[in-house]
Scaffold this active site. Structure first.
Site, short mmCIF file in Angstrom:
data_model
loop_
_atom_site.label_atom_id
_atom_site.label_comp_id
_atom_site.label_asym_id
_atom_site.label_seq_id
_atom_site.Cartn_x
_atom_site.Cartn_y
_atom_site.Cartn_z
N ARG A 52 55.76 -3.11 33.45
CA ARG A 52 56.08 -1.71 33.76
C ARG A 52 56.58 -1.60 35.20
O ARG A 52 56.19 -2.39 36.06
CB ARG A 52 54.83 -0.84 33.56
N HIS A 94 57.62 11.28 38.49
CA HIS A 94 56.48 12.14 38.20
C HIS A 94 55.95 12.63 39.53
O HIS A 94 56.50 12.40 40.56
CB HIS A 94 55.35 11.32 37.55
N CYS A 141 60.67 11.24 32.80
CA CYS A 141 60.19 10.00 32.17
C CYS A 141 60.34 9.99 30.65
O CYS A 141 61.46 9.86 30.17
CB CYS A 141 58.75 9.74 32.62
#
Ligand code: GLN
Length: 250
Positions: A131, A194, A98
């Site tokens: 997002r 993640h 990320c």
């Protein structure tokens, strides 16, 4: 050469800043999967102000972080950009998640300004509207089973001709529209996953270990581990989110 004579050093860069969603679990996973095979692996943490000697490292891990933290890390890593670049071009293994992934590129443009990247890869990132958050499933050449994870990023990353880490079966990926996720360049893997990535995707973990050992010791075949539990967890997630696509062979 016997694997018990092999050593591997993992450099964990700025864990106090790049530490979202348990990215540290990636380090634990790499160390454990080495130790279970008798390979002497250790992790070394680097903090702001520490000198990084890339020649001592076999794997470099950069986790995810907020825009603010990315800016601090970028400023710090610029000081060793040349050494980092040399490590990458010399097939050093890097796993960047990320925020760590974004800063490998040329820049990350946010509404608050541009964060200049390390320019190790030709990729760039622009902050988009909203997002991209949620579970994600990929088809990747680094794993026989789909790669599963979780993404949460405002940036959209453009690969500029680089190879992706995988094809999105479920989720958003690099930019929400291209259908691709992450990047692979030499032994560098950048990804938005993640979660942490490696305990959920044991084959990706072994791929990184294998490349790192090969670079130091020459061709190697890793001993198989009992991954029944990891595979069962992976299968559950795949079925839940991408079941229809996988059944249809997409
Ligand atoms: N700050 C970056 C973004 O929002 C990275 C976030 C993260 O590492 N999860 O795109």
């Amino acid at each position: 050469m016997n694997t018990t004579d092999m050593k591997l050093t993992i450099g964990h860069l700025y864990p106090e800043l790049l530490n979202l969603y348990g990215d540290r679990g990636n380090v634990v996973c790499m160390v454990k999967r080495c130790l279970w095979r008798g390979i002497r692996a250790k992790a070394v943490e680097y903090h702001i102000g520490d000198r990084i000697d890339f020649s001592k490292l076999d794997i470099v891990l950069l986790g995810g972080g907020s825009d603010r933290e990315q800016r601090i890390v970028c400023r710090e890593l610029k000081k060793v950009q040349k050494e980092f670049k040399r490590y990458v071009e010399d097939d050093g293994v890097v796993i960047a998640v990320c925020g760590g992934y974004q800063l490998l590129g040329k820049y990350y443009r946010t509404r608050e300004g541009v964060i200049e990247g390390l320019g190790l890869l030709d990729i760039y990132t622009e902050q988009g509207d909203g997002r991209l958050i949620g579970n994600i499933v990929l088809d990747s050449g680094l794993s026989d089973v789909p790669v599963v994870g979780f993404e949460n990023h405002g940036g959209r990353t453009y690969l500029c001709g680089h190879k992706p880490f995988g094809r999105v079966l479920y989720g958003s990926g690099n930019d929400g529209v291209s259908g691709y996720e992450g990047v692979i360049y030499r032994n560098v893997t950048g990804t938005y996953l993640h979660g942490p990535l490696l305990p959920k995707n044991a084959q990706v973990c072994d791929h990184l270990i294998e490349r790192a050992l090969e670079r130091r010791y020459g061709p190697i075949e890793l001993k198989e581990l009992d991954d029944r539990m990891e595979l069962a967890a992976n299968e559950y997630i795949c079925r839940r989110f991408a079941g229809k696509k996988i059944a249809a062979g997409c």
